[in-house]
Scaffold this motif. Structure first.
Motif, PDB file in Angstrom:
ATOM      1  N   ALA A   1       7.503   4.778  16.843  1.00  0.00           N
ATOM      2  CA  ALA A   1       7.431   6.054  17.563  1.00  0.00           C
ATOM      3  C   ALA A   1       7.521   7.258  16.624  1.00  0.00           C
ATOM      4  N   ALA A   2       8.043   7.065  15.420  1.00  0.00           N
ATOM      5  CA  ALA A   2       8.162   8.164  14.460  1.00  0.00           C
ATOM      6  C   ALA A   2       6.817   8.534  13.846  1.00  0.00           C
ATOM      7  N   GLY A   3       5.801   7.710  14.018  1.00  0.00           N
ATOM      8  CA  GLY A   3       4.472   8.006  13.496  1.00  0.00           C
ATOM      9  C   GLY A   3       4.088   7.138  12.317  1.00  0.00           C
ATOM     10  N   THR A   4       2.881   7.335  11.854  1.00  0.00           N
ATOM     11  CA  THR A   4       2.352   6.596  10.711  1.00  0.00           C
ATOM     12  C   THR A   4       2.231   7.551   9.543  1.00  0.00           C
ATOM     13  N   ARG A   5       2.920   7.236   8.485  1.00  0.00           N
ATOM     14  CA  ARG A   5       2.930   8.093   7.305  1.00  0.00           C
ATOM     15  C   ARG A   5       1.798   7.715   6.361  1.00  0.00           C
ATOM     16  N   VAL A   6       1.113   8.730   5.849  1.00  0.00           N
ATOM     17  CA  VAL A   6       0.056   8.541   4.854  1.00  0.00           C
ATOM     18  C   VAL A   6       0.720   8.568   3.485  1.00  0.00           C
ATOM     19  N   LEU A   7       0.466   7.539   2.687  1.00  0.00           N
ATOM     20  CA  LEU A   7       1.064   7.437   1.364  1.00  0.00           C
ATOM     21  C   LEU A   7       0.067   7.858   0.296  1.00  0.00           C
ATOM     22  N   GLN A   8       0.561   8.435  -0.761  1.00  0.00           N
ATOM     23  CA  GLN A   8      -0.298   8.804  -1.885  1.00  0.00           C
ATOM     24  C   GLN A   8      -0.735   7.523  -2.588  1.00  0.00           C
TER      25      GLN A   8
ATOM     26  N   THR B   1      -3.089  -2.514   3.061  1.00  0.00           N
ATOM     27  CA  THR B   1      -3.521  -2.132   1.718  1.00  0.00           C
ATOM     28  C   THR B   1      -2.623  -1.060   1.093  1.00  0.00           C
ATOM     29  N   GLY B   2      -1.581  -0.660   1.821  1.00  0.00           N
ATOM     30  CA  GLY B   2      -0.619   0.288   1.268  1.00  0.00           C
ATOM     31  C   GLY B   2      -1.028   1.746   1.335  1.00  0.00           C
ATOM     32  N   VAL B   3      -2.013   2.061   2.169  1.00  0.00           N
ATOM     33  CA  VAL B   3      -2.475   3.439   2.296  1.00  0.00           C
ATOM     34  C   VAL B   3      -1.605   4.214   3.284  1.00  0.00           C
ATOM     35  N   VAL B   4      -1.133   3.519   4.321  1.00  0.00           N
ATOM     36  CA  VAL B   4      -0.252   4.134   5.304  1.00  0.00           C
ATOM     37  C   VAL B   4       0.957   3.250   5.529  1.00  0.00           C
ATOM     38  N   GLU B   5       1.969   3.835   6.149  1.00  0.00           N
ATOM     39  CA  GLU B   5       3.206   3.113   6.447  1.00  0.00           C
ATOM     40  C   GLU B   5       3.610   3.418   7.895  1.00  0.00           C
TER      41      GLU B   5
END
Length: 68
Positions: A41-48, A33-37
């Motif tokens: 191993a670098a992690g999951t980024r939270v998107l605005q 749904t485009g909330v996270v990316e």
């Protein structure tokens, strides 16, 4: 726009008392749904949130689905 990183899946699973598979599924739904990316191993980024629909999804309660 990136707003932060989620804790590791293992850390979230321990914190919420669920399996890592449950966390993985939740992250997958949020990614769809485009909330996270996810970035491995670098992690999951939270998107605005970029749209009203995404903002509503972020506010939706656990297990609820949005109807478009």
């Amino acid at each position: 726009m990136i707003t932060g990183l989620l804790p590791s899946q293992n850390r979230q699973a321990t914190h919420y008392g669920v399996s890592r598979l449950t966390i993985r599924h939740a992250v997958s739904v949020l990614a769809d749904t485009g909330v996270v990316e996810p970035h491995g191993a670098a992690g999951t980024r939270v998107l605005q949130p970029e749209s009203p629909g995404q903002r509503a999804l972020v506010r939706a309660g656990h297990g609820e689905r949005l109807v478009h």
